[in-house]
Motif scaffolding. Structure first.
Motif, PDB file in Angstrom:
ATOM      1  N   ALA A   1      39.133  27.905   1.788  1.00 52.29           N
ATOM      2  CA  ALA A   1      40.488  27.529   1.803  1.00 52.29           C
ATOM      3  C   ALA A   1      40.815  26.178   1.817  1.00 52.29           C
ATOM      4  CB  ALA A   1      40.959  28.445   3.130  1.00 52.29           C
ATOM      5  N   TRP A   2      40.196  25.362   2.801  1.00 45.23           N
ATOM      6  CA  TRP A   2      40.324  24.022   2.783  1.00 45.23           C
ATOM      7  C   TRP A   2      40.085  23.143   1.471  1.00 45.23           C
ATOM      8  CZ3 TRP A   2      43.240  20.857   5.453  1.00 45.23           C
ATOM      9  CH2 TRP A   2      43.043  19.617   5.318  1.00 45.23           C
ATOM     10  N   SER A   3      39.141  23.585   0.626  1.00 45.47           N
ATOM     11  CA  SER A   3      38.881  23.041  -0.756  1.00 45.47           C
ATOM     12  C   SER A   3      39.956  23.163  -1.510  1.00 45.47           C
ATOM     13  CB  SER A   3      37.558  23.337  -1.095  1.00 45.47           C
ATOM     14  OG  SER A   3      37.453  24.801  -1.648  1.00 45.47           O
ATOM     15  N   VAL A   4      40.513  24.426  -1.530  1.00 43.50           N
ATOM     16  CA  VAL A   4      41.741  24.856  -2.390  1.00 43.50           C
ATOM     17  C   VAL A   4      42.989  23.665  -2.039  1.00 43.50           C
ATOM     18  CG1 VAL A   4      43.511  26.570  -2.787  1.00 43.50           C
ATOM     19  CG2 VAL A   4      41.093  27.016  -2.950  1.00 43.50           C
TER      20      VAL A   4
ATOM     21  N   ILE B   1      44.999  10.125   0.748  1.00 41.15           N
ATOM     22  CA  ILE B   1      43.747  10.159   0.045  1.00 41.15           C
ATOM     23  C   ILE B   1      42.605  10.060   0.866  1.00 41.15           C
ATOM     24  CG2 ILE B   1      42.408   9.061  -1.801  1.00 41.15           C
ATOM     25  CD1 ILE B   1      44.855   8.939  -3.432  1.00 41.15           C
ATOM     26  N   ASN B   2      42.739   8.921   1.912  1.00 36.54           N
ATOM     27  CA  ASN B   2      41.628   8.549   2.545  1.00 36.54           C
ATOM     28  C   ASN B   2      41.474   9.416   3.880  1.00 36.54           C
ATOM     29  OD1 ASN B   2      40.886   6.582   0.803  1.00 36.54           O
ATOM     30  ND2 ASN B   2      42.230   5.164   1.708  1.00 36.54           N
ATOM     31  N   ALA B   3      42.313   9.981   4.222  1.00 38.02           N
ATOM     32  CA  ALA B   3      42.181  11.060   5.406  1.00 38.02           C
ATOM     33  C   ALA B   3      41.120  12.214   5.094  1.00 38.02           C
ATOM     34  CB  ALA B   3      43.313  11.689   5.829  1.00 38.02           C
ATOM     35  N   ASN B   4      40.348  12.476   6.298  1.00 39.04           N
ATOM     36  CA  ASN B   4      39.051  13.258   5.827  1.00 39.04           C
ATOM     37  C   ASN B   4      39.083  14.340   6.798  1.00 39.04           C
ATOM     38  OD1 ASN B   4      38.522  11.697   8.096  1.00 39.04           O
ATOM     39  ND2 ASN B   4      36.793  10.637   7.416  1.00 39.04           N
ATOM     40  N   ASP B   5      39.694  14.463   7.741  1.00 44.28           N
ATOM     41  CA  ASP B   5      39.638  15.891   8.599  1.00 44.28           C
ATOM     42  C   ASP B   5      40.984  16.348   8.648  1.00 44.28           C
ATOM     43  OD1 ASP B   5      40.886  14.267  10.459  1.00 44.28           O
ATOM     44  OD2 ASP B   5      39.348  14.381  11.850  1.00 44.28           O
TER      45      ASP B   5
ATOM     46  N   LYS C   1      44.536  14.464   7.813  1.00 43.07           N
ATOM     47  CA  LYS C   1      45.321  15.066   6.914  1.00 43.07           C
ATOM     48  C   LYS C   1      46.691  15.487   7.101  1.00 43.07           C
ATOM     49  CE  LYS C   1      43.140  15.359   3.266  1.00 43.07           C
ATOM     50  NZ  LYS C   1      42.834  14.590   2.023  1.00 43.07           N
ATOM     51  N   GLN C   2      46.806  16.170   8.043  1.00 45.34           N
ATOM     52  CA  GLN C   2      48.326  16.607   8.596  1.00 45.34           C
ATOM     53  C   GLN C   2      49.102  15.447   8.834  1.00 45.34           C
ATOM     54  OE1 GLN C   2      46.265  19.196  11.649  1.00 45.34           O
ATOM     55  NE2 GLN C   2      48.105  20.257  11.508  1.00 45.34           N
ATOM     56  N   PHE C   3      48.697  14.413   9.434  1.00 43.42           N
ATOM     57  CA  PHE C   3      49.534  13.191   9.761  1.00 43.42           C
ATOM     58  C   PHE C   3      49.771  12.337   8.382  1.00 43.42           C
ATOM     59  CE2 PHE C   3      49.936   8.646  10.965  1.00 43.42           C
ATOM     60  CZ  PHE C   3      51.144   8.720  11.464  1.00 43.42           C
TER      61      PHE C   3
END
Length: 184
Positions: free
Chosen positions: A35-38, A79-83, A87-89
């Motif tokens: 689901a995260w990869s989607v 793009i650079n957010a990794n978790d 990613k939410q922020f």
């Protein structure tokens, strides 16, 4: 012999049940990752549209440099957010920047009528809709996974094998959670 059988059968049942629980935890963890990869795929499509949108707006709104730079910077951070938390922020910041960009278009009638801009806006809107569905699916898989980890006796197996709760994809900004007030 019968005493040995009375020991082996319960131990065998316990081990079999433990294996079933372990396998279901693996399945649910994989569903969360899928689901995260989607979401990642949808975000990539969104990120790929943004430079085209910025370039289209640049043609009409040359003196709105700061707004355009904010969109590009927010896109790069996202793009650079990794978790999930980062990613939410980053997504929250990007959404705010995009709202400003679309608000900017209201000042430029030629831009609002530009076919390329309208197509990019429609594409972005479709991706946003797909993203919202993907986030709901992700949060549903996270909910199911977290429930499996927390219920007894699954929690024993989960603790033994180091399964940890997954994080939901939630709105972090309190302003976005609140209902907007309409004033006439």
């Amino acid at each position: 012999m019968t005493v040995l059988l009375y020991l082996i059968i319960p131990i065998g049942i316990f081990l079999l049940y433990g294996a079933i629980i372990y396998n279901s935890l693996i399945k649910n963890r994989n569903l969360v990752e899928e689901a995260w990869s989607v979401i990642d795929v949808m975000l990539k499509k969104r990120y790929d549209l943004i430079p085209n949108l910025v370039e289209t707006v640049k043609v009409y709104a040359t003196h709105e440099k700061e707004t355009l730079q904010n969109v590009v910077q927010a896109r790069n951070q996202a793009i650079n957010a990794n978790d999930v938390e980062n990613k939410q922020f980053a997504e929250q910041t990007l959404n705010h920047s995009l709202k400003n960009l679309f608000a900017l278009s209201e000042n430029y009638p030629d831009l609002k009528a530009n076919a390329n801009f309208l197509q990019l806006q429609a594409d972005l809107s479709a991706i946003e809709s797909d993203l919202e569905k993907s986030r709901r699916y992700y949060n549903g898989t996270v909910r199911e996974f977290n429930i499996k980890i927390e219920i007894f006796p699954n929690n024993i197996i989960a603790n033994i094998y180091g399964f940890t709760k997954a994080k939901f994809f939630e709105i972090q900004n309190v302003e976005e959670k609140s209902t907007p007030q309409v004033k006439f």
